[in-house]
Design an enzyme around this catalytic site. Structure first.
Site, PDB file in Angstrom:
ATOM      1  CG  ASP A  33      -2.096  -0.879   1.104  1.00 20.53           C
ATOM      2  OD1 ASP A  33      -2.379  -1.649   2.024  1.00 20.53           O
ATOM      3  OD2 ASP A  33      -2.737  -0.794   0.037  1.00 20.53           O
ATOM      4  CG  ASP A 178      -7.520  -2.740  -0.273  1.00 24.05           C
ATOM      5  OD1 ASP A 178      -6.616  -2.164  -0.901  1.00 24.05           O
ATOM      6  OD2 ASP A 178      -7.465  -2.980   0.945  1.00 24.05           O
TER       7      ASP A 178
END
Ligand code: DX5
Ligand code: ZN
Length: 219
Positions: A33, A178
């Site tokens: 991320d 997600d």
């Protein structure tokens, strides 16, 4: 169900140990991320750069890069050399369609698969025109930024629509989801038509990563 383990909530001082645990648990992907502190807070640039290098040294598990940045082109150039399986960019971070098309081409020309991610408030109509030329749609089920948030149930509808649409027009993009996912939520995502779940804190905080991973992959 395929599982992409997000390393966002990994404690830096335990990183190598945790990456080994994720490897042993046989996650399908490592989910990286990358946040620039501008498109979203916090700024994870340094930790993610160090982590991808460490992961490449200790594991062959494919890497799934999620760019939450204003300058996607810059970070695509930074991450392509690691040959990630996927690089996913945020639709909302592009000022023009052409800019997005150029980045899609660059990723594909360099051997990675390309994903477009949409925030919870972005409708799927906004990205429909790109679906025939991308490999994956990343549906954010939390506001991008911090791990450990609560799953937004309304995103199940988006997953369902994306699944119906790809069947209707015979497209083969993957649907990845997600944010805020645990075992119970993962079952709902699967029913809605999701293919890959990104799981961060539920795995990172789990006492038995291997056991949880097995259950998640068997959904
Ligand atoms: C949030 C990140 C997600 C998140 C997943 O913006 O994109 O990958 O960290 O972590 P959990 O599973 O803790 O929500
Ligand atoms: Zn992510």
């Amino acid at each position: 169900m395929e599982v992409s383990t997000s390393i966002l909530s990994v404690k830096p001082e335990e990183a190598v140990h945790t990456f080994y645990d994720i490897e042993v648990a046989k996650s399908d992907y490592f989910h990286i991320d990358v946040m620039d502190g501008k498109f979203v807070k916090p700024d994870t640039k340094l930790f993610m750069k160090e982590s991808i290098q460490t992961i490449k040294n200790i594991s062959n598990i494919p890497i799934d890069v999620h760019l939450m940045v204003e300058d996607a082109d810059f970070f695509v150039n930074e991450y392509l050399p690691y040959m990630p399986a996927y690089i996913t960019v945020h639709y909302e971070s592009f000022k023009s369609k052409n800019q997005l098309l150029k980045v899609i081409d660059k990723i594909k020309e360099n051997g990675s698969k390309v994903g477009i991610s949409i925030k919870p408030e972005t409708e799927i109509e906004a990205i429909k025109e790109f679906l025939p030329i991308i490999n994956l749609v990343l549906v954010m089920s939390v506001e991008p930024g911090y791990g450990g948030q609560k799953f937004k149930e309304e995103t199940l509808y988006k997953i369902k629509k994306l699944n119906e649409y790809r069947e209707e027009v015979n497209l083969d993009y993957y649907i990845e989801v997600d944010g805020g996912i645990n075992l119970e939520i993962a079952r709902k995502v699967e029913t809605a038509g999701g293919d890959i779940i990104v799981v961060g804190s539920a795995i990172i905080e789990s006492k038995d990563k291997k056991e949880l991973m097995k259950k998640l992959k068997n959904i």
